[in-house]
Enzyme design. Structure first.
Site, PDB file in Angstrom:
ATOM      1  N   GLY A 258       0.816  -1.219   0.000  1.00 47.85           N
ATOM      2  CA  GLY A 258       0.000   0.000   0.000  1.00 47.85           C
ATOM      3  C   GLY A 258       0.847   1.265   0.000  1.00 47.85           C
TER       4      GLY A 258
ATOM      5  N   GLU B  85       1.663   1.796  -3.502  1.00 43.21           N
ATOM      6  CA  GLU B  85       0.404   2.181  -4.171  1.00 43.21           C
ATOM      7  C   GLU B  85       0.025   3.626  -3.833  1.00 43.21           C
ATOM      8  OE1 GLU B  85      -1.548  -1.278  -2.570  1.00 43.21           O
ATOM      9  OE2 GLU B  85      -1.853  -2.085  -4.578  1.00 43.21           O
TER      10      GLU B  85
HETATM   11  N1  CO8 Z   1       2.272  -3.557   8.925  1.00 45.08           N
HETATM   12  C1  CO8 Z   1       2.421  -3.512  10.277  1.00 45.08           C
HETATM   13  N2  CO8 Z   1       3.623  -3.388  10.884  1.00 45.08           N
HETATM   14  C2  CO8 Z   1       4.716  -3.308  10.091  1.00 45.08           C
HETATM   15  C3  CO8 Z   1       4.635  -3.344   8.689  1.00 45.08           C
HETATM   16  C4  CO8 Z   1       3.334  -3.458   8.109  1.00 45.08           C
HETATM   17  N3  CO8 Z   1       3.138  -3.464   6.763  1.00 45.08           N
HETATM   18  N4  CO8 Z   1       5.881  -3.254   8.182  1.00 45.08           N
HETATM   19  C5  CO8 Z   1       6.712  -3.153   9.239  1.00 45.08           C
HETATM   20  N5  CO8 Z   1       6.021  -3.181  10.386  1.00 45.08           N
HETATM   21  C6  CO8 Z   1       6.538  -3.107  11.759  1.00 45.08           C
HETATM   22  C7  CO8 Z   1       7.219  -4.422  12.156  1.00 45.08           C
HETATM   23  O1  CO8 Z   1       6.270  -5.372  12.591  1.00 45.08           O
HETATM   24  C8  CO8 Z   1       8.136  -3.922  13.252  1.00 45.08           C
HETATM   25  O2  CO8 Z   1       7.375  -3.750  14.419  1.00 45.08           O
HETATM   26  P1  CO8 Z   1       7.983  -4.290  15.849  1.00 45.08           P
HETATM   27  O3  CO8 Z   1       9.192  -3.459  16.054  1.00 45.08           O
HETATM   28  O4  CO8 Z   1       6.876  -3.969  16.829  1.00 45.08           O
HETATM   29  O5  CO8 Z   1       8.249  -5.720  15.678  1.00 45.08           O
HETATM   30  C9  CO8 Z   1       8.546  -2.550  12.792  1.00 45.08           C
HETATM   31  O6  CO8 Z   1       7.573  -2.146  11.820  1.00 45.08           O
HETATM   32  C10 CO8 Z   1       9.903  -2.538  12.121  1.00 45.08           C
HETATM   33  O7  CO8 Z   1       9.893  -3.502  11.111  1.00 45.08           O
HETATM   34  P2  CO8 Z   1      11.019  -4.615  10.948  1.00 45.08           P
HETATM   35  O8  CO8 Z   1      11.610  -4.958  12.278  1.00 45.08           O
HETATM   36  O9  CO8 Z   1      10.469  -5.746  10.141  1.00 45.08           O
HETATM   37  O10 CO8 Z   1      12.105  -3.788  10.104  1.00 45.08           O
HETATM   38  P3  CO8 Z   1      13.163  -4.356   9.060  1.00 45.08           P
HETATM   39  O11 CO8 Z   1      14.036  -3.203   8.725  1.00 45.08           O
HETATM   40  O12 CO8 Z   1      13.793  -5.597   9.577  1.00 45.08           O
HETATM   41  O13 CO8 Z   1      12.300  -4.769   7.772  1.00 45.08           O
HETATM   42  C11 CO8 Z   1      10.625  -4.446   6.094  1.00 45.08           C
HETATM   43  C12 CO8 Z   1      11.621  -3.787   7.058  1.00 45.08           C
HETATM   44  C13 CO8 Z   1      11.378  -5.223   5.020  1.00 45.08           C
HETATM   45  C14 CO8 Z   1       9.850  -3.310   5.442  1.00 45.08           C
HETATM   46  C15 CO8 Z   1       9.700  -5.416   6.852  1.00 45.08           C
HETATM   47  O14 CO8 Z   1       9.167  -4.725   7.977  1.00 45.08           O
HETATM   48  C16 CO8 Z   1       8.532  -5.898   6.051  1.00 45.08           C
HETATM   49  O15 CO8 Z   1       8.717  -6.799   5.246  1.00 45.08           O
HETATM   50  N6  CO8 Z   1       7.337  -5.330   6.263  1.00 45.08           N
HETATM   51  C17 CO8 Z   1       6.129  -5.757   5.610  1.00 45.08           C
HETATM   52  C18 CO8 Z   1       6.089  -5.280   4.181  1.00 45.08           C
HETATM   53  C19 CO8 Z   1       4.851  -5.779   3.497  1.00 45.08           C
HETATM   54  O16 CO8 Z   1       4.597  -6.947   3.382  1.00 45.08           O
HETATM   55  N7  CO8 Z   1       4.041  -4.839   2.973  1.00 45.08           N
HETATM   56  C20 CO8 Z   1       2.829  -5.148   2.283  1.00 45.08           C
HETATM   57  C21 CO8 Z   1       1.677  -5.179   3.222  1.00 45.08           C
HETATM   58  S1  CO8 Z   1       0.187  -5.740   2.426  1.00 45.08           S
HETATM   59  C22 CO8 Z   1      -0.433  -4.352   1.689  1.00 45.08           C
HETATM   60  O17 CO8 Z   1       0.138  -3.304   1.731  1.00 45.08           O
HETATM   61  C23 CO8 Z   1      -1.747  -4.513   0.979  1.00 45.08           C
HETATM   62  C24 CO8 Z   1      -2.255  -3.203   0.444  1.00 45.08           C
HETATM   63  C25 CO8 Z   1      -3.712  -3.246   0.209  1.00 45.08           C
HETATM   64  C26 CO8 Z   1      -4.363  -1.904   0.077  1.00 45.08           C
HETATM   65  C27 CO8 Z   1      -3.693  -0.824   0.913  1.00 45.08           C
HETATM   66  C28 CO8 Z   1      -4.572   0.327   1.227  1.00 45.08           C
HETATM   67  C29 CO8 Z   1      -4.040   1.151   2.395  1.00 45.08           C
END
Ligand code: CO8
Length: 258
Positions: A109, A112
């Protein structure tokens, strides 16, 4: 409004919206998107604002929709309640130009949202991707539609099907990104461009945005006709008289937005 998930400021004639959920890498939830809509409504209605910038943090523009939130949803929540994607097109329907200033992750997102803006200025640290496939879903806010229009089918398929990330250089070469800017100068340079845009005639800027967007919705002939009509209408503006007089008189134009 008392914003909880974004910071809303003005910088001269530019409206600046900063996504602000740092602990979740600016993951997008319904509350954040609702606040974004309120901020955009405000800037659109504010005659003093000529351009809008949406940005995030150094680490993330937005790492996607909030996965914790989505994990609790079932079909009826998202379909009936139109969760996550409700109001999503508001960025696109904003009549003033909206620039995404992207540093760090712009995933799912987040990518997007950036693509919904009129153009993306990317820090050299930016990383774009549509990793939804890893979560058992597909892009749901334009990833399968805007990305192929920006970068072509081959790269869009590659990104959506493999979940790999694309760096700023690749994104710029592919046509997703308008400019790459060193990370430490991203906001300053973006605001400079936004200020320049906001200094032009607002109705003309709006006409340009409308005409360019029209090219994605129409045949070439229809688009050219639309452009011609809008072009002719610009000659009804005081700003057209002022812009041309200023050129002839070798001075800077003082546009009045009418
Ligand atoms: N949602 C919720 N929390 C998140 C997300 C997310 N998308 N991304 C990161 N966080 C949180 C982590 O859980 C973490 O929290 P905590 O410290 O409490 O554990 C904190 O942010 C830091 O993240 P990381 O420790 O994972 O940090 P890294 O540097 O190791 O990794 C990444 C960074 C690669 C970005 C990794 O966090 C990741 O892969 N995140 C998810 C990315 C993802 O899959 N995005 C797609 C989500 S689905 C989507 O967007 C569908 C869209 C549909 C329509 C949208 C309309 C709004």
């Amino acid at each position: 409004m008392d914003y909880q998930n974004i910071i809303v400021e003005t910088r001269g004639k530019v409206g600046l919206i900063t996504l602000n959920r740092p602990k979740a890498l600016n993951a997008l939830n319904d509350a954040l998107v609702d606040e974004l809509v309120v901020a955009l409504n405000g800037f659109e209605a504010d005659e003093a604002i000529g351009c809008i910038v949406i940005t995030g943090s150094d680490k993330a523009f937005a790492a996607g929709a909030d996965i914790g939130m989505m994990a609790t949803y079932d079909y009826m929540d998202v379909y009936k309640g139109d969760y996550i994607t409700r109001n999503w097109e508001r960025v696109k329907t904003c009549r003033k130009p909206v620039i995404a200033a992207v540093a760090g992750f712009a995933l799912g997102g987040g990518c997007e949202l950036a693509m919904s803006c009129d153009m993306i200025y990317a820090a050299d640290t930016a990383k774009f991707g549509q990793p939804e496939v890893k979560l058992g879903i597909l892009p749901g806010a334009g990833g399968t539609q805007r990305l192929p229009r920006a970068v072509g089918k081959a790269k869009a398929m590659d990104l959506c099907l493999t979940a790999r990330m694309m760096d700023a250089t690749e994104a710029e070469r592919a046509g997703l990104v308008a400019r790459i800017i060193p990370a430490e100068q991203l906001l300053e340079e973006t605001l400079k461009a936004a200020t320049a845009i906001a200094g032009y005639s607002l109705p003309v800027v709006m006409m340009i945005k409308e005409s360019v967007n029209r090219s994605f919705e129409s045949s070439l002939n229809e688009g050219l006709l639309f452009e011609r009509r809008v072009f002719h209408s610009a000659f009804a503006l005081e700003d057209q008289k002022e812009g041309m007089a200023a050129f002839v008189e070798k001075r800077k134009a003082q546009f009045k937005n009418k």
